[in-house]
Design an enzyme around this catalytic site. Structure first.
Site, PDB file in Angstrom:
ATOM      1  N   LYS A 179      -1.380  39.087  -2.805  1.00  0.00           N
ATOM      2  CA  LYS A 179      -1.523  40.512  -3.244  1.00  0.00           C
ATOM      3  C   LYS A 179      -2.041  40.744  -4.620  1.00  0.00           C
ATOM      4  O   LYS A 179      -2.845  41.579  -4.937  1.00  0.00           O
ATOM      5  CB  LYS A 179      -0.270  41.295  -3.004  1.00  0.00           C
ATOM      6  CG  LYS A 179      -0.276  42.703  -3.101  1.00  0.00           C
ATOM      7  CD  LYS A 179       0.019  43.218  -4.330  1.00  0.00           C
ATOM      8  CE  LYS A 179      -0.158  44.675  -4.627  1.00  0.00           C
ATOM      9  NZ  LYS A 179      -0.277  45.290  -6.100  1.00  0.00           N
ATOM     10  N   HIS A 203       4.501  44.576 -17.215  1.00  0.00           N
ATOM     11  CA  HIS A 203       4.405  45.627 -16.376  1.00  0.00           C
ATOM     12  C   HIS A 203       4.908  47.067 -16.821  1.00  0.00           C
ATOM     13  O   HIS A 203       4.110  47.922 -16.788  1.00  0.00           O
ATOM     14  CB  HIS A 203       4.967  45.255 -15.189  1.00  0.00           C
ATOM     15  CG  HIS A 203       4.412  45.652 -13.978  1.00  0.00           C
ATOM     16  ND1 HIS A 203       3.283  45.469 -13.207  1.00  0.00           N
ATOM     17  CD2 HIS A 203       5.236  46.990 -13.255  1.00  0.00           C
ATOM     18  CE1 HIS A 203       3.382  46.161 -12.140  1.00  0.00           C
ATOM     19  NE2 HIS A 203       4.266  47.026 -12.017  1.00  0.00           N
ATOM     20  N   ASP A 230     -16.810  47.644   0.859  1.00  0.00           N
ATOM     21  CA  ASP A 230     -16.075  47.939   1.903  1.00  0.00           C
ATOM     22  C   ASP A 230     -14.760  46.803   1.546  1.00  0.00           C
ATOM     23  O   ASP A 230     -14.628  45.646   2.095  1.00  0.00           O
ATOM     24  CB  ASP A 230     -16.455  47.725   3.209  1.00  0.00           C
ATOM     25  CG  ASP A 230     -15.664  48.151   4.298  1.00  0.00           C
ATOM     26  OD1 ASP A 230     -14.352  48.277   4.149  1.00  0.00           O
ATOM     27  OD2 ASP A 230     -16.102  48.168   5.367  1.00  0.00           O
ATOM     28  N   GLU A 276      -3.152  50.903 -10.141  1.00  0.00           N
ATOM     29  CA  GLU A 276      -1.950  50.058 -10.923  1.00  0.00           C
ATOM     30  C   GLU A 276      -2.122  49.842 -12.336  1.00  0.00           C
ATOM     31  O   GLU A 276      -3.178  49.160 -12.851  1.00  0.00           O
ATOM     32  CB  GLU A 276      -1.777  48.627  -9.974  1.00  0.00           C
ATOM     33  CG  GLU A 276      -0.623  48.309 -10.223  1.00  0.00           C
ATOM     34  CD  GLU A 276      -0.195  47.057  -9.634  1.00  0.00           C
ATOM     35  OE1 GLU A 276      -0.659  47.045  -8.135  1.00  0.00           O
ATOM     36  OE2 GLU A 276       0.324  46.034  -9.874  1.00  0.00           O
TER      37      GLU A 276
HETATM   38  C1  MEV Z   1       2.003  43.134  -8.656  1.00  0.00           C
HETATM   39  O1  MEV Z   1       0.778  43.948  -8.142  1.00  0.00           O
HETATM   40  C2  MEV Z   1       1.243  41.703  -8.297  1.00  0.00           C
HETATM   41  C3  MEV Z   1       2.139  40.322  -8.517  1.00  0.00           C
HETATM   42  O2  MEV Z   1       3.396  40.748  -7.552  1.00  0.00           O
HETATM   43  C4  MEV Z   1       1.341  39.445  -7.945  1.00  0.00           C
HETATM   44  C5  MEV Z   1       2.447  38.059  -7.899  1.00  0.00           C
HETATM   45  O3  MEV Z   1       3.711  38.381  -7.760  1.00  0.00           O
HETATM   46  O4  MEV Z   1       1.856  37.000  -7.999  1.00  0.00           O
HETATM   47  C6  MEV Z   1       2.674  40.313 -10.165  1.00  0.00           C
END
Ligand code: MEV
Length: 440
Positions: free
Chosen positions: A280, A393, A296, A85
């Site tokens: 995430k 991003h 792992d 990513e």
């Molecule tokens: C993107 O990979 C992760 C985010 O969505 C985490 C978040 O929203 O806190 C930017």
């Protein structure tokens, strides 16, 4: 075409590739040459990778990046991260730099206990099973002496074995629930070997136990396996500083920023839809280091998400508060990691990553991984509560768009210059490239 295949695993690598190319590709030669282009030119390295799994046809690349300037308990580390990513490594590096001038990250390993279970069915009087277990327990330790000898030399071994009655969940269901200390190894093989021996001894001893009826003697072991849920193998990572020290380019009013940041964390604590995305983001950092260090990541993921649900609803792994003018942000997560055994001494890039981390113990690696998760979460929340996530991003994603359109060097320079001062969106970049090309 009939795409069923018998004895596929017995074919040579070349034969497998040819079979796939002829069955699934309109231009088999292209598929074959693409697969072969990703082979390592060093036969020894390629063989090593081929043998990690069955039916290997090629290698699948993921970039290995590094995030420098992580000040952890007063010592600087550069953290290797294997991830696809675009923005993750950049975000980690930014968060590391930010906290390096504000006291750095503080970490503590709270405990390191691993768990394994023998799941079995016993049809009979429960009190007799408990009497049987009282005299079985020492035999379970004795029966595993040859397996535990080396681990004990390293200071680990079996910590305890208890009998658990689970008949309220399933009829006749019981467990031998064992806890382990596995020091610098993740311990999966060690734990599973111990458990399989426990199961064998359990069955054999039950057959000999005089108080059991014929039916009671016939204990059925369903399975013996470690648990990837390790709620007593916990590491904590935190950052904190006086609120006014939070000020920087995008944080003009640190008090407002800190309050909004705490609110963002509170939302993830109470709202599962947000908690999943919030966590995430934490896993972006955690998985990348776990993968780079040959651990792992599926086990880590499963265990961490179970932990995030331990209070009955899925919630944030991190927490934040403002107290007496101090902003604090922390997480506590379960992490069963190894720095010996498994891939750690086999995969050349894993070895390199561990060396870059100055050959950490499993406990040290737990702390580094937790920091990577917290840093990632800080970077995401900082963007989300200030500029929004898309700005950074999409700037990072620009390269992917340029590659998709096979932009040449000259085009790349012009496009990057333009989008330094313009909002990056897929369509804006495409329009810009098309215009450039029209005007040539
Ligand atoms: C993107 O990979 C992760 C985010 O969505 C985490 C978040 O929203 O806190 C930017």
């Amino acid at each position: 075409m009939n795409n069923a295949v018998a004895g596929f695993s017995k074919l040579s690598k070349e034969e497998k590739i040819n079979w796939i190319a002829n069955h699934y590709f309109s231009t088999p030669s292209e598929a074959i040459s693409l697969l072969k282009n990703y082979w390592n030119t060093d036969d020894k390295i390629q063989r090593l990778h081929d043998e990690f799994i069955e039916n290997t046809i090629t290698n699948f690349y993921i970039p290995l990046g590094v995030a420098p300037n992580f000040l952890i308990n007063g010592k600087y580390s550069i953290i290797p991260m294997a991830i696809e990513e675009s923005s993750v490594v950049a975000a980690a590096a930014k968060a590391a730099k930010f906290w390096s001038t504000r006291g750095g990250f503080k970490t503590t390993v709270i405990n390191t206990e691993k768990i394994g279970q023998v799941h079995f069915i016993y049809k009979g009087e429960e009190s007799k099973l408990y009497l049987f277990f009282a005299q079985l327990k020492s035999k379970l330790f004795e029966a595993t002496e040859s397996i535990t000898k080396n681990m004990q030399k390293r200071g680990g071994g079996i910590l305890d074995i208890i009998l658990k009655d689970k008949t309220n969940l399933l009829p006749n269901y019981y467990q031998l629930h064992a806890t382990f200390e596995t020091k610098d190894s993740m311990g999966a093989n060690f734990i599973n070997s111990c458990l399989e021996q426990f199961a064998k001894t359990l069955k054999e001893e039950a057959l000999e136990y005089e108080l059991f009826s014929e039916e009671e003697k016939n204990i059925q072991v369903v399975m013996s396996i470690l648990s990837n849920y390790v709620p007593n193998c916990i590491v904590r990572a935190e950052v904190s500083c006086p609120i006014e020290e939070l000020a920087e380019k995008h944080i003009l009013n640190p008090q407002d920023f800190a309050e909004k940041f705490v609110q963002a964390v509170q939302i993830a604590e109470v709202e599962p839809f947000r908690a999943v995305t919030h966590n995430k983001g934490i896993m972006n950092g955690i998985d990348a280091v776990v993968l780079a260090t040959g651990n792992d990541f599926r086990a880590v993921e499963a265990g961490i998400h179970a932990y995030a649900s331990r209070n009955g609803h899925y919630s944030s792994l991190s927490h934040a508060k403002i107290e007496n003018g101090i902003f604090s942000f922390w997480l506590e997560i379960p992490l069963a990691l190894g720095t010996v055994g498994g891939l750690t001494s086999l995969h050349p890039l894993v070895k390199l990553s561990l060396e870059m981390l100055e050959k950490p113990s499993a406990k040290e690696l737990m702390q580094i991984v937790a920091v990577a998760g917290l840093a990632q979460n800080f970077a995401a929340l900082r963007s989300l509560t200030t500029t929004g996530i898309q700005d950074g991003h999409m700037k990072m994603h620009l390269n992917n768009i340029l590659n998709q359109f096979e932009a040449n060097d000259e085009e790349r320079v012009l496009i990057k210059k333009h989008f330094k001062h313009h909002v990056v969106s897929h369509s804006a970049v495409v329009d810009y490239i098309e215009n450039l090309r029209k005007n040539v």
